[in-house]
Design an enzyme around this catalytic site. Structure first.
Site, PDB file in Angstrom:
ATOM      1  N   VAL A  72       0.836  -1.194   0.000  1.00 12.46           N
ATOM      2  CA  VAL A  72       0.000   0.000   0.000  1.00 12.46           C
ATOM      3  C   VAL A  72       0.873   1.247   0.000  1.00 12.46           C
ATOM      4  O   VAL A  72       0.413   2.341   0.294  1.00 12.46           O
ATOM      5  CB  VAL A  72      -0.980   0.025   1.195  1.00 12.46           C
ATOM      6  N   ALA A  73       2.150   1.073  -0.342  1.00 17.44           N
ATOM      7  CA  ALA A  73       3.121   2.168  -0.310  1.00 17.44           C
ATOM      8  C   ALA A  73       3.236   2.818  -1.679  1.00 17.44           C
ATOM      9  O   ALA A  73       2.378   3.608  -2.075  1.00 17.44           O
ATOM     10  CB  ALA A  73       4.475   1.636   0.170  1.00 17.44           C
ATOM     11  N   ARG A  74       4.270   2.462  -2.394  1.00 20.25           N
ATOM     12  CA  ARG A  74       4.533   2.930  -3.758  1.00 20.25           C
ATOM     13  C   ARG A  74       5.003   1.728  -4.562  1.00 20.25           C
ATOM     14  O   ARG A  74       5.730   0.869  -4.050  1.00 20.25           O
ATOM     15  CB  ARG A  74       5.613   4.025  -3.779  1.00 20.25           C
ATOM     16  N   ASP A  86      -2.009  -2.412  -4.150  1.00 17.36           N
ATOM     17  CA  ASP A  86      -2.775  -1.193  -4.373  1.00 17.36           C
ATOM     18  C   ASP A  86      -1.966  -0.232  -5.236  1.00 17.36           C
ATOM     19  O   ASP A  86      -2.501   0.752  -5.726  1.00 17.36           O
ATOM     20  CB  ASP A  86      -3.134  -0.533  -3.046  1.00 17.36           C
ATOM     21  N   GLU A  88       2.794   2.403 -12.983  1.00 17.41           N
ATOM     22  CA  GLU A  88       1.436   2.751 -12.571  1.00 17.41           C
ATOM     23  C   GLU A  88       0.980   3.938 -13.407  1.00 17.41           C
ATOM     24  O   GLU A  88       1.714   4.935 -13.478  1.00 17.41           O
ATOM     25  CB  GLU A  88       1.421   3.116 -11.083  1.00 17.41           C
ATOM     26  N   HIS A 120      -5.016   1.885  -6.592  1.00 17.14           N
ATOM     27  CA  HIS A 120      -4.379   2.884  -5.721  1.00 17.14           C
ATOM     28  C   HIS A 120      -5.431   3.663  -4.923  1.00 17.14           C
ATOM     29  O   HIS A 120      -5.466   4.890  -4.938  1.00 17.14           O
ATOM     30  CB  HIS A 120      -3.511   3.833  -6.550  1.00 17.14           C
ATOM     31  N   VAL A 121      -6.260   2.908  -4.220  1.00 19.63           N
ATOM     32  CA  VAL A 121      -7.334   3.523  -3.442  1.00 19.63           C
ATOM     33  C   VAL A 121      -7.336   3.093  -1.969  1.00 19.63           C
ATOM     34  O   VAL A 121      -8.294   3.350  -1.259  1.00 19.63           O
ATOM     35  CB  VAL A 121      -8.725   3.196  -4.060  1.00 19.63           C
ATOM     36  N   SER A 122      -6.253   2.464  -1.503  1.00 20.66           N
ATOM     37  CA  SER A 122      -6.255   1.935  -0.139  1.00 20.66           C
ATOM     38  C   SER A 122      -6.422   3.027   0.917  1.00 20.66           C
ATOM     39  O   SER A 122      -6.898   2.759   2.014  1.00 20.66           O
ATOM     40  CB  SER A 122      -4.984   1.133   0.144  1.00 20.66           C
TER      41      SER A 122
END
Length: 184
Positions: free
Chosen positions: A95-97, A121, A126, A145-147
């Site tokens: 959930v980072a990058r 995520d 990306e 990417h919505v966490s």
């Protein structure tokens, strides 16, 4: 939830006071006293990371900023450490990058059974383009990417702003500051 939590930080946190979380968190959430982790690991070398990864992790949640030091923090060697100690049962959640994980090494680890699965995520690249090999990789969940999204997100942002305005008026240090030199 019956879990034993292991924490990894760049800087050591050997004392109860150093484990306290001084950032803003909603009431009743988080671990402000730093008492949940049963074990704390720290350091910036590959050996330090490997010691943490060798601690028998069933679930590895990655929530670190992307810096020059964390790019490809998890790559082939790290997945091999997880496979040796957790016997292929580790599930990885990022959930980072995206670039914190070497995507090709992740795909190989998933396809080779070195890890059980992954929830991503974030990806690298990306957004993940159509036809990318990761889309067809077994045991992977990809979200857009919505966490961090929540119905409470904007309320919490306003609470941090209110807290910081109060601290500013009182001459106190602000919370959740960004250190531009560190990159987070």
């Amino acid at each position: 939830m019956g879990m034993t939590v292991h924490a990894y930080t760049l800087h050591p946190r050997p004392t109860p006071e150093s484990r306290r979380d001084h950032s803003w968190t909603p009431a009743g959430l988080g671990d402000p006293e730093g008492t949940i982790p049963a074990k704390w690991f720290s350091g910036g070398s590959p050996a330090d990371v490997h010691a943490f990864l060798a601690s028998g992790l069933d679930l590895l949640v990655i929530a670190t900023p992307l810096t020059a030091q964390t790019k490809h923090l998890l790559s082939k060697a790290e997945f091999e450490v997880l496979a040796k100690t957790a016997k292929g049962r580790t599930f990885v959640s990022n959930v980072a990058r995206g670039p914190v994980i070497d995507t090709n090494a992740l795909i190989e680890a998933l396809e080779g059974g070195l890890i059980k699965g992954a929830a991503l995520d974030v990806t690298d690249p990306e957004p993940l383009p159509d036809g990318h090999r990761l889309w067809g990789t077994k045991n992977v969940i990809i979200t857009p990417h919505v966490s961090g999204a929540s119905v409470k997100y904007f309320d919490r942002v306003l609470e941090i702003l209110k807290e910081n305005l109060k601290r500013l008026a009182d001459g106190k240090e602000l919370v959740n500051l960004v250190d531009k030199k560190r990159g987070y």
